[in-house]
Motif scaffolding. Structure first.
Motif, PDB file in Angstrom:
ATOM      1  N   UNK A  14       0.836  -1.210   0.000  1.00  0.00           N
ATOM      2  CA  UNK A  14       0.000   0.000   0.000  1.00  0.00           C
ATOM      3  C   UNK A  14       0.866   1.253   0.000  1.00  0.00           C
ATOM      4  N   UNK A  15       1.937   1.220   0.799  1.00  0.00           N
ATOM      5  CA  UNK A  15       2.858   2.357   0.831  1.00  0.00           C
ATOM      6  C   UNK A  15       3.545   2.547  -0.520  1.00  0.00           C
ATOM      7  N   UNK A  16       3.900   1.454  -1.163  1.00  0.00           N
ATOM      8  CA  UNK A  16       4.521   1.527  -2.493  1.00  0.00           C
ATOM      9  C   UNK A  16       3.584   2.206  -3.482  1.00  0.00           C
ATOM     10  N   UNK A  17       2.320   1.811  -3.454  1.00  0.00           N
ATOM     11  CA  UNK A  17       1.354   2.369  -4.411  1.00  0.00           C
ATOM     12  C   UNK A  17       1.012   3.826  -4.091  1.00  0.00           C
ATOM     13  N   UNK A  18       1.111   4.209  -2.817  1.00  0.00           N
ATOM     14  CA  UNK A  18       0.897   5.615  -2.474  1.00  0.00           C
ATOM     15  C   UNK A  18       1.976   6.484  -3.109  1.00  0.00           C
ATOM     16  N   UNK A  19       3.192   5.918  -3.172  1.00  0.00           N
ATOM     17  CA  UNK A  19       4.301   6.660  -3.774  1.00  0.00           C
ATOM     18  C   UNK A  19       4.337   6.521  -5.294  1.00  0.00           C
ATOM     19  N   UNK A  20       3.824   5.373  -5.797  1.00  0.00           N
ATOM     20  CA  UNK A  20       3.891   5.116  -7.238  1.00  0.00           C
ATOM     21  C   UNK A  20       2.591   4.420  -7.670  1.00  0.00           C
ATOM     22  N   UNK A  21       1.509   5.192  -7.815  1.00  0.00           N
ATOM     23  CA  UNK A  21       0.180   4.598  -8.039  1.00  0.00           C
ATOM     24  C   UNK A  21       0.002   3.886  -9.376  1.00  0.00           C
ATOM     25  N   UNK A  22       0.922   4.100 -10.314  1.00  0.00           N
ATOM     26  CA  UNK A  22       0.781   3.447 -11.618  1.00  0.00           C
ATOM     27  C   UNK A  22       1.617   2.170 -11.729  1.00  0.00           C
ATOM     28  N   UNK A  23       1.997   1.601 -10.578  1.00  0.00           N
ATOM     29  CA  UNK A  23       2.809   0.377 -10.568  1.00  0.00           C
ATOM     30  C   UNK A  23       1.870  -0.829 -10.673  1.00  0.00           C
ATOM     31  N   UNK A  24       1.700  -1.349 -11.874  1.00  0.00           N
ATOM     32  CA  UNK A  24       0.763  -2.456 -12.097  1.00  0.00           C
ATOM     33  C   UNK A  24       1.184  -3.711 -11.343  1.00  0.00           C
ATOM     34  N   UNK A  25       2.494  -3.956 -11.271  1.00  0.00           N
ATOM     35  CA  UNK A  25       2.977  -5.164 -10.612  1.00  0.00           C
ATOM     36  C   UNK A  25       2.685  -5.123  -9.114  1.00  0.00           C
ATOM     37  N   UNK A  26       2.932  -3.972  -8.482  1.00  0.00           N
ATOM     38  CA  UNK A  26       2.634  -3.842  -7.052  1.00  0.00           C
ATOM     39  C   UNK A  26       1.137  -3.921  -6.797  1.00  0.00           C
ATOM     40  N   UNK A  27       0.362  -3.354  -7.707  1.00  0.00           N
ATOM     41  CA  UNK A  27      -1.095  -3.399  -7.584  1.00  0.00           C
ATOM     42  C   UNK A  27      -1.592  -4.845  -7.683  1.00  0.00           C
ATOM     43  N   UNK A  28      -1.024  -5.570  -8.612  1.00  0.00           N
ATOM     44  CA  UNK A  28      -1.357  -6.994  -8.754  1.00  0.00           C
ATOM     45  C   UNK A  28      -0.993  -7.759  -7.486  1.00  0.00           C
ATOM     46  N   UNK A  29       0.209  -7.509  -6.971  1.00  0.00           N
ATOM     47  CA  UNK A  29       0.655  -8.209  -5.763  1.00  0.00           C
ATOM     48  C   UNK A  29      -0.259  -7.899  -4.582  1.00  0.00           C
ATOM     49  N   UNK A  30      -0.668  -6.630  -4.445  1.00  0.00           N
ATOM     50  CA  UNK A  30      -1.554  -6.257  -3.341  1.00  0.00           C
ATOM     51  C   UNK A  30      -2.930  -6.912  -3.508  1.00  0.00           C
ATOM     52  N   UNK A  31      -3.429  -6.975  -4.731  1.00  0.00           N
ATOM     53  CA  UNK A  31      -4.713  -7.633  -4.961  1.00  0.00           C
ATOM     54  C   UNK A  31      -4.682  -9.099  -4.578  1.00  0.00           C
ATOM     55  N   UNK A  32      -3.585  -9.774  -4.920  1.00  0.00           N
ATOM     56  CA  UNK A  32      -3.432 -11.184  -4.550  1.00  0.00           C
ATOM     57  C   UNK A  32      -3.388 -11.338  -3.033  1.00  0.00           C
ATOM     58  N   UNK A  33      -2.683 -10.429  -2.355  1.00  0.00           N
ATOM     59  CA  UNK A  33      -2.604 -10.473  -0.887  1.00  0.00           C
ATOM     60  C   UNK A  33      -3.999 -10.282  -0.284  1.00  0.00           C
ATOM     61  N   UNK A  34      -4.755  -9.327  -0.805  1.00  0.00           N
ATOM     62  CA  UNK A  34      -6.132  -9.136  -0.312  1.00  0.00           C
ATOM     63  C   UNK A  34      -6.945 -10.419  -0.486  1.00  0.00           C
ATOM     64  N   UNK A  35      -6.781 -11.064  -1.618  1.00  0.00           N
ATOM     65  CA  UNK A  35      -7.511 -12.306  -1.853  1.00  0.00           C
ATOM     66  C   UNK A  35      -7.134 -13.386  -0.858  1.00  0.00           C
ATOM     67  N   UNK A  36      -5.834 -13.519  -0.605  1.00  0.00           N
ATOM     68  CA  UNK A  36      -5.376 -14.527   0.364  1.00  0.00           C
ATOM     69  C   UNK A  36      -5.883 -14.223   1.772  1.00  0.00           C
ATOM     70  N   UNK A  37      -6.072 -12.941   2.063  1.00  0.00           N
ATOM     71  CA  UNK A  37      -6.553 -12.532   3.389  1.00  0.00           C
ATOM     72  C   UNK A  37      -8.070 -12.643   3.516  1.00  0.00           C
ATOM     73  N   UNK A  38      -8.739 -13.046   2.432  1.00  0.00           N
ATOM     74  CA  UNK A  38     -10.190 -13.178   2.472  1.00  0.00           C
ATOM     75  C   UNK A  38     -10.938 -11.889   2.231  1.00  0.00           C
ATOM     76  N   UNK A  39     -10.226 -10.835   1.834  1.00  0.00           N
ATOM     77  CA  UNK A  39     -10.858  -9.540   1.555  1.00  0.00           C
ATOM     78  C   UNK A  39     -11.196  -9.473   0.069  1.00  0.00           C
ATOM     79  N   UNK A  40     -12.231 -10.196  -0.331  1.00  0.00           N
ATOM     80  CA  UNK A  40     -12.544 -10.351  -1.756  1.00  0.00           C
ATOM     81  C   UNK A  40     -12.909  -9.030  -2.418  1.00  0.00           C
ATOM     82  N   UNK A  41     -13.649  -8.187  -1.711  1.00  0.00           N
ATOM     83  CA  UNK A  41     -14.054  -6.914  -2.305  1.00  0.00           C
ATOM     84  C   UNK A  41     -12.831  -6.042  -2.605  1.00  0.00           C
TER      85      UNK A  41
END
Length: 286
Positions: A26-53
């Motif tokens: 989240x901190x990475x994306x706050x500094x670089x919001x157009x980072x698709x790879x970090x965004x993808x990684x964060x989405x996967x982490x949310x999924x693993x944590x059960x935060x589907x939305x």
């Protein structure tokens, strides 16, 4: 440094520290919001944590940033499927349907989302649309036993019991070792009033999977529906006593208690099942 934050986040995710991974990415994306790879990684982490939305929202952003990335597309399909199941569970059927339709459109070959969409359509009364989805599953894989069982259920729902039975007979010929197909066929014969055939087929379900508690259910259904509840009780109690550590036999016994209006005994049987499997399935908790 966004690169350092992204690396630390991915490492934390690999180590199973999802809280730290979420914080760093989240901190990475706050500094670089157009980072698709970090965004993808964060989405996967949310999924693993059960935060589907959150997973859906984050992965949709990742897809906008990198629309041709197959990994993002696949992760988004999984996240939408998980979110759709959550929505359906809470009665938000229209939203669940929309997400499932998006998932199927993005990945037409994915079986589970299409099956879920078909089932949701059927349960909400759109049987014809649900049937179309199931027939597409069969077109893609003629040996799909789940799809053929679903098609039979839909045919039965619109009153075409003989057609449903023929579909299940064909499925049993293709999947003779699948007890669930025999179970569905037994139920179809029972609905048609052919008790002898229903009982015979229910016996096949048990023969195919004698160690599977669920395979006993079709025979119990035949016995109860034909006024032989005592035989059903003896059968399930024999199986339960032979496998005292198997919670599902206690659940089957609870169901028979419920059918007999023996609610106190049903609750006791469910508690025994829960004691064997803490945190067990929703059906036992209900």
């Amino acid at each position: 440094d966004p690169d350092v934050l992204a690396a630390e986040g991915k490492l934390a995710a690999l180590q199973g520290d999802l809280r730290l991974a979420t914080e760093r990415l989240t901190a990475c994306l706050a500094a670089r919001p157009d980072d698709a790879d970090a965004c993808y990684a964060l989405g996967v982490v949310h999924g693993r944590a059960g935060a589907a939305e959150a997973a859906v929202s984050t992965l949709e952003t990742a897809q906008r940033l990198a629309p041709h990335d197959p990994s993002i597309r696949e992760a988004l399909a999984r996240a939408r499927f998980a979110r759709a199941r959550d929505l359906a569970r809470y009665g938000r059927v229209r939203e669940a349907r929309t997400l499932l339709e998006m998932t199927v459109e993005a990945d037409p070959a994915a079986v589970a989302p299409r099956a879920a969409l078909a089932d949701l359509l059927r349960l909400s009364g759109d049987v014809a649309l649900g049937e179309a989805q199931v027939r597409e599953m069969i077109r893609r894989d003629p040996d799909d036993a789940l799809a053929r069982r679903m098609l039979a259920a839909m045919l039965a729902q619109r009153g075409a019991m003989e057609e449903a039975t023929h579909e299940l007979i064909a499925a049993a010929e293709r999947h003779a070792d699948d007890w669930t197909v025999w179970a569905a066929l037994s139920a179809a014969y029972l609905e048609l009033g052919d008790v002898r055939r229903a009982e015979e087929i229910a016996g096949r379900a048990r023969d195919v999977a004698p160690g599977e508690p669920g395979s006993l259910a079709p025979l119990l259904q035949v016995l109860v529906d034909t006024g032989r509840a005592a035989d059903a009780v003896a059968l399930v109690e024999g199986a339960r006593d032979g496998n005292p550590g198997e919670a599902r036999y206690h659940v089957l016994r609870a169901m028979l208690h419920t059918r007999a209006q023996e609610h106190r005994e049903a609750l006791a049987a469910c508690r025994r099942a829960l004691a064997l499997l803490p945190g067990t399935t929703e059906s036992v908790e209900r």
